[in-house]
Design a protein around this motif. Structure first.
Motif, PDB file in Angstrom:
ATOM      1  N   GLY A   1       0.808  -1.215   0.000  1.00 46.97           N
ATOM      2  CA  GLY A   1       0.000   0.000   0.000  1.00 46.97           C
ATOM      3  C   GLY A   1       0.835   1.256   0.000  1.00 46.97           C
ATOM      4  N   ARG A   2       2.128   1.139  -0.278  1.00 46.54           N
ATOM      5  CA  ARG A   2       3.034   2.284  -0.246  1.00 46.54           C
ATOM      6  C   ARG A   2       3.867   2.320  -1.523  1.00 46.54           C
ATOM      7  NH1 ARG A   2       3.492  -0.229   4.856  1.00 46.54           N
ATOM      8  NH2 ARG A   2       2.423   0.945   6.489  1.00 46.54           N
ATOM      9  N   LEU A   3       4.263   3.518  -1.917  1.00 42.01           N
ATOM     10  CA  LEU A   3       5.006   3.727  -3.152  1.00 42.01           C
ATOM     11  C   LEU A   3       6.233   4.584  -2.902  1.00 42.01           C
ATOM     12  CD1 LEU A   3       2.303   4.690  -5.828  1.00 42.01           C
ATOM     13  CD2 LEU A   3       3.424   2.490  -5.534  1.00 42.01           C
ATOM     14  N   VAL A   4       7.247   4.344  -3.726  1.00 44.31           N
ATOM     15  CA  VAL A   4       8.347   5.280  -3.903  1.00 44.31           C
ATOM     16  C   VAL A   4       8.247   5.762  -5.347  1.00 44.31           C
ATOM     17  CG1 VAL A   4      10.845   5.577  -4.010  1.00 44.31           C
ATOM     18  CG2 VAL A   4       9.829   4.184  -2.203  1.00 44.31           C
ATOM     19  N   ILE A   5       8.299   7.069  -5.555  1.00 42.71           N
ATOM     20  CA  ILE A   5       8.207   7.624  -6.899  1.00 42.71           C
ATOM     21  C   ILE A   5       9.450   8.447  -7.205  1.00 42.71           C
ATOM     22  CG2 ILE A   5       5.680   7.679  -6.821  1.00 42.71           C
ATOM     23  CD1 ILE A   5       5.840  10.691  -6.338  1.00 42.71           C
ATOM     24  N   ASN A   6       9.638   8.797  -8.462  1.00 45.16           N
ATOM     25  CA  ASN A   6      10.767   9.670  -8.800  1.00 45.16           C
ATOM     26  C   ASN A   6      10.278  11.120  -8.930  1.00 45.16           C
ATOM     27  OD1 ASN A   6       9.439   9.584 -11.242  1.00 45.16           O
ATOM     28  ND2 ASN A   6      11.248   9.127 -12.467  1.00 45.16           N
ATOM     29  N   GLU A   7      11.230  12.022  -9.138  1.00 42.77           N
ATOM     30  CA  GLU A   7      10.896  13.442  -9.189  1.00 42.77           C
ATOM     31  C   GLU A   7       9.959  13.767 -10.350  1.00 42.77           C
ATOM     32  OE1 GLU A   7      14.485  16.079  -7.622  1.00 42.77           O
ATOM     33  OE2 GLU A   7      15.165  14.562  -9.060  1.00 42.77           O
TER      34      GLU A   7
ATOM     35  N   PRO B   1      -6.593   3.769  -2.511  1.00 36.09           N
ATOM     36  CA  PRO B   1      -5.568   4.676  -1.974  1.00 36.09           C
ATOM     37  C   PRO B   1      -4.205   4.008  -1.853  1.00 36.09           C
ATOM     38  CG  PRO B   1      -6.949   3.843  -0.216  1.00 36.09           C
ATOM     39  CD  PRO B   1      -7.534   3.300  -1.484  1.00 36.09           C
ATOM     40  N   VAL B   2      -3.147   4.772  -2.148  1.00 38.24           N
ATOM     41  CA  VAL B   2      -1.773   4.355  -1.920  1.00 38.24           C
ATOM     42  C   VAL B   2      -1.020   5.549  -1.343  1.00 38.24           C
ATOM     43  CG1 VAL B   2      -1.613   2.506  -3.626  1.00 38.24           C
ATOM     44  CG2 VAL B   2      -1.246   4.857  -4.328  1.00 38.24           C
ATOM     45  N   GLU B   3      -0.020   5.268  -0.534  1.00 36.74           N
ATOM     46  CA  GLU B   3       0.723   6.325   0.135  1.00 36.74           C
ATOM     47  C   GLU B   3       2.116   6.465  -0.465  1.00 36.74           C
ATOM     48  OE1 GLU B   3       2.612   7.397   4.545  1.00 36.74           O
ATOM     49  OE2 GLU B   3       1.547   5.514   4.203  1.00 36.74           O
TER      50      GLU B   3
ATOM     51  N   TYR C   1       7.574   2.714  -7.720  1.00 36.21           N
ATOM     52  CA  TYR C   1       8.141   1.444  -7.261  1.00 36.21           C
ATOM     53  C   TYR C   1       7.284   0.898  -6.129  1.00 36.21           C
ATOM     54  CZ  TYR C   1      12.065   3.403  -9.802  1.00 36.21           C
ATOM     55  OH  TYR C   1      12.841   3.967 -10.768  1.00 36.21           O
ATOM     56  N   ALA C   2       6.863  -0.359  -6.287  1.00 37.57           N
ATOM     57  CA  ALA C   2       6.087  -1.029  -5.248  1.00 37.57           C
ATOM     58  C   ALA C   2       6.916  -2.159  -4.656  1.00 37.57           C
ATOM     59  CB  ALA C   2       4.778  -1.574  -5.818  1.00 37.57           C
ATOM     60  N   LEU C   3       6.625  -2.514  -3.435  1.00 37.42           N
ATOM     61  CA  LEU C   3       7.382  -3.549  -2.745  1.00 37.42           C
ATOM     62  C   LEU C   3       6.812  -4.921  -3.064  1.00 37.42           C
ATOM     63  CD1 LEU C   3       9.557  -4.328  -0.669  1.00 37.42           C
ATOM     64  CD2 LEU C   3       7.813  -4.037   1.111  1.00 37.42           C
TER      65      LEU C   3
END
Length: 838
Positions: A589-595, A628-630, A652-654
């Protein structure tokens, strides 16, 4: 006959008398012809891709375009339902249709294992593509699902020197018709350039029943490539309008449309001609070609030949000074101007033929080097009748164009002008035209030098620019189509290898060009964006040295609970289709994104994006819904894709197991042996198949290779243009020196210094050189500015001004040295010899 023999004897006598001048003339023209032929072969090669099929002009393939909010996703693999439905819908325009489905497979022959792409096809493929039969019967392939045809190359690779016909092989791939296949035909693909997506190493019967029902009935699934043979007189443009009608009436998507939108707003089909694929490739076609680059090199080849032609005219005029008295005597003896004109044009044709012979020798040596720089294979094809016809036409055209003006000037000389004392040193031809030809040469040479410097500055700039990641000492291993337990065992074994510092799973390597997109939005009616997604685990970011701009990265303690894995699935590849639409929210339910994604979502800076809860659009049945995702972190932009494109929006998702590629950070000392170590571990743990090991540094280097090759070739052509232009300048200076030999002698008698004599000639050529620079700079700037448009990050435009100045100074220096060297021998002649010149 005696007349032609006499012409030939006079030609040979003139060559012996003027060895240096004739040699320079031939070499200069040979260089231009070699460059022109080399570029011509390359252009012909690029424009004849896929033209070797018998019906190439009538073959098209189906391409789908899905509007994904802020981007269009183009695919050449379409639904299984598309080809038969379109064939029926366009029954009067389409002759036949065939589908090709591709599977990666482990192929077993006599206990030996091979990783192969396996193709399944409809029987109508034989009516569209004409494979040359080597052995067996291609029709037998479609009699049963356990039969297969192999290309000659594939049969030799799999069975060595043994006959393959009648032999059996086994396949370990999901969705195939059976474990054992009998080889019933061997075929040969037509010679020439064939797009990767059409280079079938094998094919067997396409059986729809091997596909899951949900996939067979899904219009958005990418299950097969579909090819069509149009009836004679029908073009893809004729079908474009009715394709929209087909989509509206035949296609049904698995989710409901948004209010107020139509299917045509979201989904489209188009037909792509076979000849268009090479310059407009899609993922499975391979890298393809760049039409602008091909056309650009074609123009350069023509310009170099034009410089050589101008040089040919100038040197022919210079050589003609020695023959003015010969012409006068022959005219007094009764020779007609027409006969002299024919003789001199024929001599020009003979010179051109000799230059072409030398050019072919040079081409034999340089063509492999040229092809290597371009990353292709090129051949002249001397044993083809069309090649000899083209070469003869080239000799006639170049010889006539380059020799006609000097022949006209020389044949029209008046005997009383050239036989009187001093007449032989008079002006020959129109002086302004000679200077115009030299100026034209240096316009092109200066423009090419400007372009070369700009290309190298731009390439140096993008190579030094921060790419947002590093692939130094990173190795990838493909683990697709293995069970979850095998993946876990392989991970543990590889992690224990000496030299392996870190290991992470990822859905794919970072620089393949492949896309797996999702739609994200900030909610409250905000516009959605399309992001390219990766499934990764905890060490992925540190392996690639991705820089964190704000927030945090994935952490086992905070993000490990509740993530989706495939631990309970015994074959991840079987589940891939069903899990392809999984939402990020179903992982952690969590993301890392780029600029780039942060900017596209409207955040003012990376810190503002951290902690924001956004929405992902997913499809459930026929319903599109938002979940929803954070956003937990923002990393620096990364240039994973081509240098011609800005960084994509990435997310990026885990996923610690739902991935099919390992990424390893390896100690530099272990790099030489890591590939062998991974293959050994693969054999120990997996036992079958071959380990797909790749070095990420090599993959990233390919992003630069094309531009670097273009730069090297441009440098070579620029140097060649300058050399040929200098030969032309030498010819004109030699002509002027010969014409003014007595003047130089008188200046020496009166005490004229060598520097003053050189300055006299430099002033004569200074004005054409100045005009050449003023014309070359805007021409070069127009070309390089168009070339720079392909890059999202460009050098500062102010650099173009000093580049033009430097190019002008370089050309001026070359001119000064050429003039000085040529005048030196004449100025150093004893005055008494110069005054006795006649």
């Amino acid at each position: 006959m005696s007349m032609w023999r006499n012409y030939f004897q006079v030609f040979l006598r003139d060559l012996r008398r003027q060895k240096l001048s004739a040699g320079i003339n031939i070499v200069g023209l040979a260089l231009g012809l070699c460059a022109f032929l080399m570029v011509g072969i390359y252009v012909r090669d690029e424009y004849t891709w896929d033209s070797h099929w018998k019906n190439s002009g009538r073959i098209v393939r189906l391409v789908s375009e899905l509007q994904a909010v802020d981007a269009v996703m183009t695919r050449d693999d379409v639904s299984l339902m598309a080809a038969p439905r379109l064939r029926d819908f366009f029954s009067s325009e389409i002759e036949t249709a065939a589908r090709i489905a591709t599977r990666s497979s482990r192929m077993f022959v006599g206990g030996e294992e091979f990783n192969e792409r396996v193709f399944m096809a409809d029987r109508d493929l034989l009516d569209i593509l004409d494979f040359e039969l080597v052995a067996g019967n291609l029709e037998d392939v479609f009699a049963a699902p356990d039969r297969i045809a192999l290309s000659e190359e594939s049969a030799a690779r799999l069975f060595g020197g043994e006959p393959a016909l009648g032999k059996t092989l086994s396949l370990a791939a999901s969705g195939m018709g059976g474990p054992l296949f009998q080889v019933v035909a061997i075929y040969r693909i037509p010679a020439g350039n064939v797009t990767r997506s059409l280079r079938f190493d094998n094919f067997s019967l396409l059986d729809e029943n091997v596909f899951p029902e949900a996939q067979r009935l899904d219009w958005l699934s990418g299950s097969a490539r579909s090819y069509f043979l149009l009836r004679k007189g029908v073009s893809p443009q004729d079908l474009a309008a009715r394709l929209n009608e087909f989509v509206q009436t035949q296609v049904q998507l698995r989710f409901a449309m948004a209010p107020g939108s139509t299917l045509a707003d979201l989904f489209r089909y188009r037909f792509q001609s076979l000849g268009d694929i090479h310059f407009n490739p899609i993922t499975t076609d391979g890298p393809g070609g760049f039409q602008a680059t091909v056309n650009g090199f074609g123009v350069i080849g023509v310009l170099v030949l034009a410089i050589s032609l101008a040089n040919f005219v100038i040197l022919n005029l210079a050589r003609s000074v020695e023959r003015q008295r010969e012409v006068g005597i022959r005219k007094v003896a009764g020779a007609l101007s027409r006969a002299l004109l024919v003789q001199f044009v024929c001599e020009s044709l003979l010179l051109t033929a000799i230059a072409l012979g030398l050019a072919l020798v040079l081409l034999k040596v340089l063509l492999p080097v040229f092809a290597t720089l371009l990353g292709t294979t090129l051949g002249l094809g001397l044993f083809q009748g069309s090649t000899w016809a083209a070469l003869v036409a080239l000799v006639l055209a170049v010889g006539a164009i380059g020799g006609l003006y000097p022949a006209l000037v020389l044949s029209r000389q008046r005997p009383d002008h050239v036989l009187r004392p001093g007449g032989q040193s008079g002006s020959l031809g129109v002086p302004g035209l000679r200077k115009l030809l030299v100026g034209f040469q240096f316009v092109i040479a200066t423009a090419l030098i400007v372009a070369t410097i700009v290309v190298y500055l731009q390439l140096a700039y993008i190579r030094q620019r921060d790419a947002g990641f590093s692939v130094q000492n990173v190795v990838t291993l493909q683990v697709w189509s293995n069970t979850a337990s095998q993946i876990a065992a392989l991970r543990n074994t590889i992690s224990a290898l000496p030299g392996v510092k870190q290991l992470a799973l990822a859905s794919r390597p970072v620089n393949t060009g492949q896309e797996n997109t999702r739609e994200l939005s900030r909610g409250d009616g905000a516009a959605s964006i399309t992001v390219n997604t990766y499934q990764t685990d905890y060490d992925f970011f540190s392996i690639y040295d991705m820089r964190l701009r704000a927030g945090r990265l994935f952490d086992a303690e905070r993000d490990g609970a509740g993530q989706m894995t495939l631990a309970t699935l015994e074959n991840p590849s079987e589940a891939a289709y069903r899990l392809g639409g999984s939402a990020f929210s179903r992982s952690s339910g969590r993301l890392v994104i780029n600029e780039a994604a942060s900017r596209a979502l409207g955040f003012a800076n990376p810190a503002e994006a951290v902690g924001a809860v956004i929405e992902e659009t997913i499809n459930e049945g026929r319903t599109r819904k938002q979940v929803p995702v954070e956003i937990i972190g923002v990393i620096a932009d990364n240039q994973f894709n081509s240098l011609r494109m800005p960084p994509r929006s990435e997310a990026y998702a885990l996923q610690t197991l739902a991935s099919w590629n390992f990424a390893l950070k390896v100690d530099p000392k272990a790099m030489p042996t890591i590939a062998d170590d991974l293959r050994r571990v693969w054999r120990e743990v997996i036992g079958v198949g071959q380990a797909g090991v790749d070095f990420e540094e090599n993959n990233v280097q390919r992003l630069f290779d094309r531009e670097l090759k273009e730069g090297r070739l441009l440098l070579g052509f620029s140097a060649l243009a300058v050399i040929v232009a200098c030969l032309g300048l030498y010819g004109l200076v030699a002509f002027e020196v010969r014409r003014r030999t007595k003047e130089i002698g008188i200046r020496n008698v009166l005490g004229g210094a060598f520097g003053n004599i050189v300055a006299l000639f430099l002033r004569q050529f200074g004005r054409p050189l100045l005009w050449a620079n003023l014309l070359a700079w805007p021409l070069a700037l127009w070309a390089v500015l168009r070339w720079l448009e392909r890059f999202p990050y460009q050098i500062e435009r102010w650099w173009l001004v000093p580049v033009c100045v430097v190019a002008g100074l370089l050309v001026s220096l070359v001119v000064a040295l050429t003039v000085s060297a040529t005048v030196f021998s004449a100025a150093g002649t004893r005055p008494v010899q110069a005054l006795r010149y006649e």
